[in-house]
Design a protein around this motif. Structure first.
Motif, short mmCIF file in Angstrom:
data_model
loop_
_atom_site.label_atom_id
_atom_site.label_comp_id
_atom_site.label_asym_id
_atom_site.label_seq_id
_atom_site.Cartn_x
_atom_site.Cartn_y
_atom_site.Cartn_z
N TYR A 86 2.51 8.93 15.64
CA TYR A 86 1.51 9.78 16.27
C TYR A 86 0.11 9.23 16.03
CZ TYR A 86 5.13 13.36 16.69
OH TYR A 86 6.27 14.05 17.01
N ASP A 87 -0.77 9.48 16.98
CA ASP A 87 -2.20 9.21 16.82
C ASP A 87 -2.51 7.75 16.47
OD1 ASP A 87 -2.60 11.98 17.29
OD2 ASP A 87 -2.25 12.38 15.16
N VAL A 88 -1.82 6.83 17.11
CA VAL A 88 -2.02 5.40 16.88
C VAL A 88 -3.34 4.97 17.53
CG1 VAL A 88 -1.09 3.09 17.34
CG2 VAL A 88 0.44 4.97 16.70
N THR A 89 -4.10 4.16 16.80
CA THR A 89 -5.34 3.58 17.31
C THR A 89 -5.31 2.07 17.07
OG1 THR A 89 -6.65 3.63 15.27
CG2 THR A 89 -6.56 5.68 16.55
N GLU A 90 -6.38 1.40 17.46
CA GLU A 90 -6.47 -0.05 17.22
C GLU A 90 -6.58 -0.37 15.73
OE1 GLU A 90 -10.46 1.63 17.59
OE2 GLU A 90 -8.79 1.68 18.97
N ARG A 91 -6.84 0.60 14.89
CA ARG A 91 -6.95 0.41 13.44
C ARG A 91 -5.66 0.79 12.71
NH1 ARG A 91 -10.23 -2.85 14.29
NH2 ARG A 91 -8.87 -3.71 12.76
N SER A 92 -4.63 1.18 13.45
CA SER A 92 -3.37 1.62 12.85
C SER A 92 -2.60 0.46 12.23
CB SER A 92 -2.48 2.30 13.90
OG SER A 92 -3.03 3.52 14.31
N CYS A 105 -1.18 4.42 8.62
CA CYS A 105 -2.53 4.59 8.09
C CYS A 105 -3.51 3.87 8.99
CB CYS A 105 -2.61 4.06 6.66
SG CYS A 105 -2.32 2.28 6.49
N TYR A 106 -4.78 4.09 8.74
CA TYR A 106 -5.84 3.41 9.47
C TYR A 106 -6.62 2.53 8.49
CZ TYR A 106 -4.97 7.30 12.67
OH TYR A 106 -4.38 8.22 13.50
N VAL A 107 -6.88 1.31 8.90
CA VAL A 107 -7.63 0.37 8.07
C VAL A 107 -8.96 0.10 8.74
CG1 VAL A 107 -7.61 -1.95 7.09
CG2 VAL A 107 -5.48 -0.68 7.28
N LEU A 139 0.84 -1.21 0.00
CA LEU A 139 0.00 0.00 0.00
C LEU A 139 0.87 1.25 0.00
CD1 LEU A 139 -2.86 -0.92 2.51
CD2 LEU A 139 -3.06 -0.62 0.03
N MET A 140 2.01 1.20 0.65
CA MET A 140 2.93 2.34 0.67
C MET A 140 3.52 2.58 -0.72
SD MET A 140 6.44 3.28 0.65
CE MET A 140 7.28 1.76 0.98
N MET A 194 -8.36 -7.13 -1.98
CA MET A 194 -8.37 -5.77 -1.46
C MET A 194 -8.98 -4.77 -2.42
SD MET A 194 -4.62 -5.88 0.32
CE MET A 194 -4.57 -4.15 0.70
N ASP A 195 -9.47 -5.22 -3.56
CA ASP A 195 -10.06 -4.29 -4.54
C ASP A 195 -11.16 -3.47 -3.87
OD1 ASP A 195 -10.27 -3.13 -7.10
OD2 ASP A 195 -11.96 -4.45 -7.59
N GLY A 196 -11.01 -2.15 -3.92
CA GLY A 196 -11.99 -1.24 -3.33
C GLY A 196 -11.69 -0.83 -1.90
N ILE A 197 -10.57 -1.26 -1.35
CA ILE A 197 -10.22 -0.92 0.03
C ILE A 197 -10.06 0.59 0.20
CG2 ILE A 197 -7.72 -1.15 -0.25
CD1 ILE A 197 -7.66 -2.47 2.54
N ARG A 198 -10.45 1.08 1.36
CA ARG A 198 -10.29 2.49 1.73
C ARG A 198 -9.33 2.56 2.91
NH1 ARG A 198 -13.98 5.94 -0.50
NH2 ARG A 198 -14.04 7.38 1.25
N VAL A 199 -8.25 3.28 2.73
CA VAL A 199 -7.23 3.45 3.75
C VAL A 199 -7.28 4.90 4.20
CG1 VAL A 199 -4.75 3.31 4.21
CG2 VAL A 199 -5.81 1.68 2.65
N ARG A 200 -7.42 5.11 5.48
CA ARG A 200 -7.50 6.47 6.02
C ARG A 200 -6.13 6.94 6.49
NH1 ARG A 200 -12.68 7.11 5.60
NH2 ARG A 200 -14.04 5.32 5.83
N LEU A 201 -5.88 8.25 6.32
CA LEU A 201 -4.57 8.82 6.66
C LEU A 201 -4.68 9.70 7.90
CD1 LEU A 201 -3.62 9.85 3.03
CD2 LEU A 201 -3.11 7.73 4.22
N PRO A 202 -3.70 9.60 8.81
CA PRO A 202 -3.72 10.44 9.99
C PRO A 202 -3.63 11.92 9.64
CG PRO A 202 -2.15 8.65 10.25
CD PRO A 202 -2.58 8.65 8.81
N ALA A 203 -4.31 12.76 10.40
CA ALA A 203 -4.32 14.21 10.13
C ALA A 203 -2.91 14.81 10.13
CB ALA A 203 -5.20 14.91 11.17
N ARG A 204 -2.05 14.35 11.03
CA ARG A 204 -0.69 14.91 11.11
C ARG A 204 0.15 14.61 9.88
NH1 ARG A 204 1.60 15.32 17.07
NH2 ARG A 204 -0.31 14.95 18.22
N GLN A 205 -0.19 13.56 9.16
CA GLN A 205 0.60 13.19 7.98
C GLN A 205 0.12 13.85 6.70
OE1 GLN A 205 1.53 8.74 9.54
NE2 GLN A 205 1.12 8.95 7.40
N TYR A 206 -1.10 14.32 6.66
CA TYR A 206 -1.63 14.81 5.40
C TYR A 206 -1.29 16.26 5.19
CZ TYR A 206 -4.69 15.38 1.43
OH TYR A 206 -5.16 15.62 0.17
#
Length: 106
Positions: A76-82, A51-53, A24-25, A94-106
């Motif tokens: 930073y900002d690690v959660t159980e979805r990190s 990222c968050y999955v 993904l990276m 994984m076709d169609g997967i949505r990966v969320r980005l931490p606010a500090r990284q964007y």
């Protein structure tokens, strides 16, 4: 090709057609997705591809190994979805997967 959506904290979506087998990276870096840096080149050493999955996608991903968990200790900002995007190889499931980005990284 697999469609991957990288979703910024502000709601901006970057859709990428990615090859099976790369991480993904790597897919984000090849397509200039902001928020995924991959400074260490995918060696699980920097955390700049944090990222968050979504929980619904977690079952199709490989389990997190100890090195990934240890590297996330410094992010930073690690959660159980990190996760680290460098440690998630893209599969056809994984076709169609949505990966969320931490606010500090964007």
């Amino acid at each position: 090709m697999v469609l991957v959506s990288y979703v910024a904290d502000n709601g901006t979506v970057h859709e990428v057609a990615a090859s099976v087998g790369i991480s993904l990276m790597e897919a984000a870096a090849m397509n200039d997705v902001p928020g995924i840096e991959g400074d260490c080149g995918g060696f699980c050493a920097c955390g700049t591809c944090h990222c968050y999955v979504d929980e619904s996608d977690a079952a199709i991903l490989p389990d997190m190994h100890e090195l990934e968990r240890a590297t996330l200790d410094f992010a930073y900002d690690v959660t159980e979805r990190s996760r680290l995007a460098c440690q998630i190889p893209i599969t056809e499931q994984m076709d169609g997967i949505r990966v969320r980005l931490p606010a500090r990284q964007y």
